[in-house]
Design an enzyme around this catalytic site. Structure first.
Site, mmCIF file in Angstrom:
data_model
loop_
_atom_site.group_PDB
_atom_site.id
_atom_site.type_symbol
_atom_site.label_atom_id
_atom_site.label_comp_id
_atom_site.label_asym_id
_atom_site.label_seq_id
_atom_site.Cartn_x
_atom_site.Cartn_y
_atom_site.Cartn_z
ATOM 1 C CG HIS A 178 -1.934 -1.163 1.116
ATOM 2 N ND1 HIS A 178 -2.889 -1.394 2.063
ATOM 3 C CD2 HIS A 178 -2.107 -2.135 0.171
ATOM 4 C CE1 HIS A 178 -3.607 -2.468 1.720
ATOM 5 N NE2 HIS A 178 -3.127 -2.930 0.577
ATOM 6 C CG HIS A 185 -3.793 -11.777 -1.692
ATOM 7 N ND1 HIS A 185 -4.177 -11.386 -2.948
ATOM 8 C CD2 HIS A 185 -3.673 -10.627 -0.985
ATOM 9 C CE1 HIS A 185 -4.287 -10.077 -2.995
ATOM 10 N NE2 HIS A 185 -3.972 -9.593 -1.819
HETATM 11 C C1 HEM Z 1 -5.988 -9.664 4.970
HETATM 12 C C2 HEM Z 1 -5.101 -9.388 4.087
HETATM 13 C C3 HEM Z 1 -5.361 -8.913 2.687
HETATM 14 C C4 HEM Z 1 -6.539 -8.661 2.047
HETATM 15 C C5 HEM Z 1 -7.944 -8.800 2.585
HETATM 16 C C6 HEM Z 1 -6.213 -8.191 0.726
HETATM 17 C C7 HEM Z 1 -7.154 -7.824 -0.223
HETATM 18 C C8 HEM Z 1 -6.855 -7.289 -1.463
HETATM 19 C C9 HEM Z 1 -7.811 -6.814 -2.422
HETATM 20 C C10 HEM Z 1 -9.323 -6.844 -2.251
HETATM 21 C C11 HEM Z 1 -7.127 -6.353 -3.478
HETATM 22 C C12 HEM Z 1 -7.713 -5.760 -4.768
HETATM 23 C C13 HEM Z 1 -8.123 -6.915 -5.646
HETATM 24 C C14 HEM Z 1 -8.570 -6.466 -7.012
HETATM 25 O O1 HEM Z 1 -9.744 -6.132 -7.156
HETATM 26 O O2 HEM Z 1 -7.763 -6.480 -7.941
HETATM 27 C C15 HEM Z 1 -5.725 -6.513 -3.196
HETATM 28 C C16 HEM Z 1 -4.698 -6.112 -4.018
HETATM 29 C C17 HEM Z 1 -3.368 -6.387 -3.791
HETATM 30 N N1 HEM Z 1 -2.832 -7.064 -2.722
HETATM 31 FE FE1 HEM Z 1 -3.844 -7.660 -1.109
HETATM 32 N N2 HEM Z 1 -4.848 -8.190 0.577
HETATM 33 C C18 HEM Z 1 -4.293 -8.634 1.742
HETATM 34 C C19 HEM Z 1 -2.949 -8.829 1.992
HETATM 35 C C20 HEM Z 1 -1.959 -8.714 1.055
HETATM 36 C C21 HEM Z 1 -0.592 -9.146 1.221
HETATM 37 C C22 HEM Z 1 -0.054 -9.834 2.458
HETATM 38 C C23 HEM Z 1 0.082 -8.838 0.061
HETATM 39 C C24 HEM Z 1 1.523 -9.054 -0.334
HETATM 40 C C25 HEM Z 1 2.470 -9.502 0.424
HETATM 41 C C26 HEM Z 1 -0.871 -8.212 -0.825
HETATM 42 C C27 HEM Z 1 -0.572 -7.750 -2.081
HETATM 43 C C28 HEM Z 1 -1.479 -7.148 -2.922
HETATM 44 C C29 HEM Z 1 -1.113 -6.499 -4.143
HETATM 45 C C30 HEM Z 1 0.285 -6.365 -4.742
HETATM 46 C C31 HEM Z 1 -2.302 -5.991 -4.673
HETATM 47 C C32 HEM Z 1 -2.431 -5.102 -5.900
HETATM 48 C C33 HEM Z 1 -2.461 -3.664 -5.381
HETATM 49 C C34 HEM Z 1 -2.724 -2.657 -6.473
HETATM 50 O O3 HEM Z 1 -1.899 -2.527 -7.366
HETATM 51 O O4 HEM Z 1 -3.771 -2.016 -6.422
HETATM 52 N N3 HEM Z 1 -2.089 -8.160 -0.198
HETATM 53 N N4 HEM Z 1 -5.586 -7.101 -1.971
#
Ligand code: HEM
Length: 709
Positions: free
Chosen positions: A195, A438
């Site tokens: 983020h 994730h």
């Molecule tokens: C409870 C933990 C987490 C939740 C609920 C969560 C949820 C989400 C959601 C809803 C999205 C947007 C999906 C879409 O519509 O494309 C997203 C994007 C993403 N998440 Fe997570 N996430 C979590 C943890 C993590 C972790 C631990 C990582 C990496 C180590 C991660 C990496 C990413 C990345 C790289 C994106 C793309 C961000 C962007 O470019 O907008 N997330 N996540």
């Protein structure tokens, strides 16, 4: 060959008209109520991916350029490859779309920029836009749009790709195998730094509304005439093992806002990154001056906060009454309570340092204290990421191979603005590879008391607390959550997921939610991310001609489940391929070779092109050597010790690693964990000299004397 000027102008006119009709259609759809409703999972998802007003304008302009690109490609009957090659060569300078191109940026002289500009601009004077918020991602490889412009990636053969939900249910297993050497903090820090560097926002209307892409009453797809052009709903097979019972055959999905780069030419879609591309604490400080203004206290260099039960918590949005009232530099801060806890701790760390600097330098203004503190906090963030987080994810060997380790003494001598490259986040990294994190997410969060014993009645299920950080104000929560984050193990990175993410994502009060795996797959396709086999080759692995060729990198059981999801080895979505590879991680790493290569190269790009990276010397914003040595003493463990509610007195030195004796990482008294000596920031020029202290006293005495008269 030359493109006839008339064709170019026609395409431009049609592009402009197409976006006008899209807006017209949008007004009609929204008037009929086809926007996402509050309280639905789609609404929480839209909060996760909400874009700012400024982003919406940029995105609409880019949509006009994109529409013109498609029109011209169709008019001239270009293949996808021809479009890929020819469109970027066509300048828009002498067309009506000129005004849709981003305006050029002027920077103050480099020597005068001591602190990072909040929107990330002017880090490199030759390319002031590089790294700025609201600029497009870059790509490591060519796009894989079916038409070379914007159509989602398609199958390599005649049979269409299977629905992302089908891929999810056939490839992903529900399970909870843990990574026993690590702590859940490794997961949360991954999300926290995600983020900081990347945020793709879904298309949103000018007044902030998100289109609804499914019929919410029936759970079925919408009639095509009701589909917003940026809708790309996910089909749920009718016999889906989970959604069938709720009659859902459609999962809403809105495509990402696109951006235009500064070349002002036609070309394929490149998604917009709504935040600065740098690892610069933008999730703490925001990515625009208006965001920063809303976060700063305006006194003593501090950030705003709120107080509850005697605790310093994140600030609360005025007149907000639901569970999502806290705010920070990134709108996703409250996505889950553990993430909100880390945000709270970093806000407190900023204020702790600001108070110390203000004591040391009583004459410093709010602005100087704020900026000096911000610089220290960003340096800590980078130090922890490059010396604690990445070694845990990638392994020590990869840290060496990709030259990711910051200087341990002295400064990093190699930064040169003339050779520094584009720091933009890679689309492949953001839309696919780094999302393998994730898989580390735990469905049940365990909290631990001061005896390190699990507190049963504080254990909670993730899906009950998406975008609900109300727990943070409960006495004991933050400290027990810190112990939980540094004791509970994460799930292993592999094709096993918690159902909290695959069936219940953002469920709110409903019985079901969305599927994050399906969203990730659909996101990769709609961003035109190349398939796994293509990226393997980019990373130096042999191209697989059939599934069995993957046997060196992927175990047989996982290859078998890939076969159920895909017809051909050339169809595998990059995100799924990287999850599959982690069944055979590279020695010392949690990732397989392709995932490791993309993540490592991304973090090299982020570090090496950053003039303000904390170990870079000889720049106006560089830390002096003594200060740099103090930053090197910092650790996440120290930050946890310094900013808890007073009940965390012990911590393991390596907070991402299990607190066990076998790896010499047992919990120890906080007093034994090294800390920074901030006196190195005492400014000899700013200490009130005897003379300057005498003058105000004389004035005060004379003033009282006057009053007496
Ligand atoms: C409870 C933990 C987490 C939740 C609920 C969560 C949820 C989400 C959601 C809803 C999205 C947007 C999906 C879409 O519509 O494309 C997203 C994007 C993403 N998440 Fe997570 N996430 C979590 C943890 C993590 C972790 C631990 C990582 C990496 C180590 C991660 C990496 C990413 C990345 C790289 C994106 C793309 C961000 C962007 O470019 O907008 N997330 N996540």
């Amino acid at each position: 060959d030359e493109v006839p000027v008339d064709d170019l102008h026609d395409a431009v006119n049609q592009g402009l008209a197409q976006v006008e009709s899209m807006l017209e259609l949008e007004r009609r759809l929204f008037a009929e109520g086809l926007t996402v409703d509050r309280g639905t999972s789609a609404h929480l998802h839209s909060r996760m991916v909400a874009g700012s007003e400024q982003q919406q304008n940029t995105a609409l302009n880019a949509a006009r350029i994109l529409a013109a690109s498609t029109r011209l490609k169709n008019k001239l009957n270009w293949s996808a490859d021809e479009a890929r090659r020819a469109l970027p060569l066509l300048s828009l300078d002498n067309t009506l779309l000129k005004n849709s191109c981003p305006e050029s940026i002027t920077c103050p002289p480099a020597d005068s920029i001591k602190y990072r500009i909040i929107d990330g601009s002017c880090n490199n004077q030759a390319r002031p836009d590089w790294g700025k918020a609201n600029t497009p991602f870059q790509r490591a490889l060519n796009d894989a749009y079916a038409d070379g412009v914007f159509e989602p990636r398609e199958s390599s053969g005649p049979t269409p790709l299977k629905s992302p939900r089908f891929i999810s249910t056939s490839f992903i297993k529900l399970g909870a195998t843990t990574a026993n050497d690590f702590t859940l903090m490794l997961m949360t820090w991954g999300q926290f730094i995600t983020h900081d560097i990347t945020k793709a926002s879904s298309f949103t209307s000018a007044d902030g509304k998100t289109p609804q892409c499914c019929n919410v009453t029936s759970g079925q797809p919408l009639n095509p005439e009701y589909l917003h052009p940026f809708c790309l709903p996910i089909d749920i097979p009718a016999d889906d093992s989970f959604y069938q019972q709720y009659g859902q055959t459609c999962m809403t999905f809105v495509r990402t806002q696109v951006g235009a780069d500064y070349s002002c030419s036609l070309g394929h879609a490149e998604q917009l990154n709504g935040i600065t591309h740098w690892l610069d604490g933008s999730m703490i400080y925001g990515s625009s001056s208006s965001e920063l203004d809303s976060l700063r206290l305006g006194r003593g260099g501090e950030l705003k906060n709120s107080t509850s039960n005697g605790m310093e918590l994140l600030p609360v949005r005025p007149s907000c009454s639901d569970a999502t009232c806290y705010y920070a530099g990134d709108v996703r801060a409250q996505e889950n309570p553990q993430l909100a806890t880390v945000h709270t701790l970093m806000m407190r760390e900023h204020n702790r340092i600001a108070r110390a600097l203000s004591q040391l330098n009583p004459l410093w203004s709010d602005e100087v204290i704020f900026q000096e503190t911000r610089r220290i906090v960003i340096a800590q963030l980078q130090h922890i990421t490059y010396t604690e987080y990445l070694p845990a994810m990638l392994g020590e060997q990869a840290m060496r191979d990709y030259k990711l380790t910051p200087a341990a003494v002295g400064t990093y001598a190699q930064y040169d603005a003339a050779t520094a490259g584009d720091p933009s986040v890679w689309n492949e990294f953001a839309a696919a590879v780094f999302r393998v994190g994730h898989s580390q997410v735990q469905g049940n969060l365990v909290l631990y008391d001061s005896n390190d014993v699990a507190v049963q009645d504080q254990t909670f299920t993730l899906s009950n607390y998406f975008f609900d950080a109300s727990k943070l104000s409960e006495p004991g929560f933050i400290d027990n959550a810190i112990r939980g984050l540094t004791k509970q193990m994460p799930l292993a990175i592999n094709p096993e997921y918690t159902s909290q993410l695959t069936n219940y994502l953002f469920k709110g009060t409903k019985a079901y939610g969305m599927d994050l795996v399906a969203l990730n797959v659909q996101r990769g396709r709609e961003h035109g991310i190349p398939d796994y086999n293509t990226v393997r080759v980019f990373c130096g692995l042999p191209k697989a001609t059939n599934f069995e060729d993957l046997a060196n990198e992927i175990d047989q059981t996982t290859i078998d489940s890939l076969k159920t999801a895909y017809e051909s080895v050339d169809d595998i979505d990059l995100y799924i391929g990287c999850l599959a590879e982690s069944s055979r991680p590279v020695n010392g790493s949690l990732l397989g070779p392709t995932g490791l290569c993309i993540v490592a190269r991304q973090f090299a790009v982020t570090k090496n092109n950053d003039r303000f990276f904390y170990d870079v010397g000889n720049q106006p914003g560089s830390l002096i050597i003594g200060q740099l040595d103090e930053i090197r003493k910092t650790s996440l463990a120290r930050i946890l010790c310094d900013n808890n509610n007073g009940d965390v007195n012990t911590m393991q030195p390596k907070a991402f690693r299990a607190p066990v004796a076998t790896s010499n990482n047992e919990r120890q008294q906080c007093s034994l964990i090294p800390s920074m000596n901030l006196t190195l920031w005492k400014d000899p020029k700013a200490t009130p000299s005897k003379a300057s202290m005498v003058l105000p006293s004389i004035l005060a005495i004379s003033f009282s004397a006057l009053l007496l008269i």
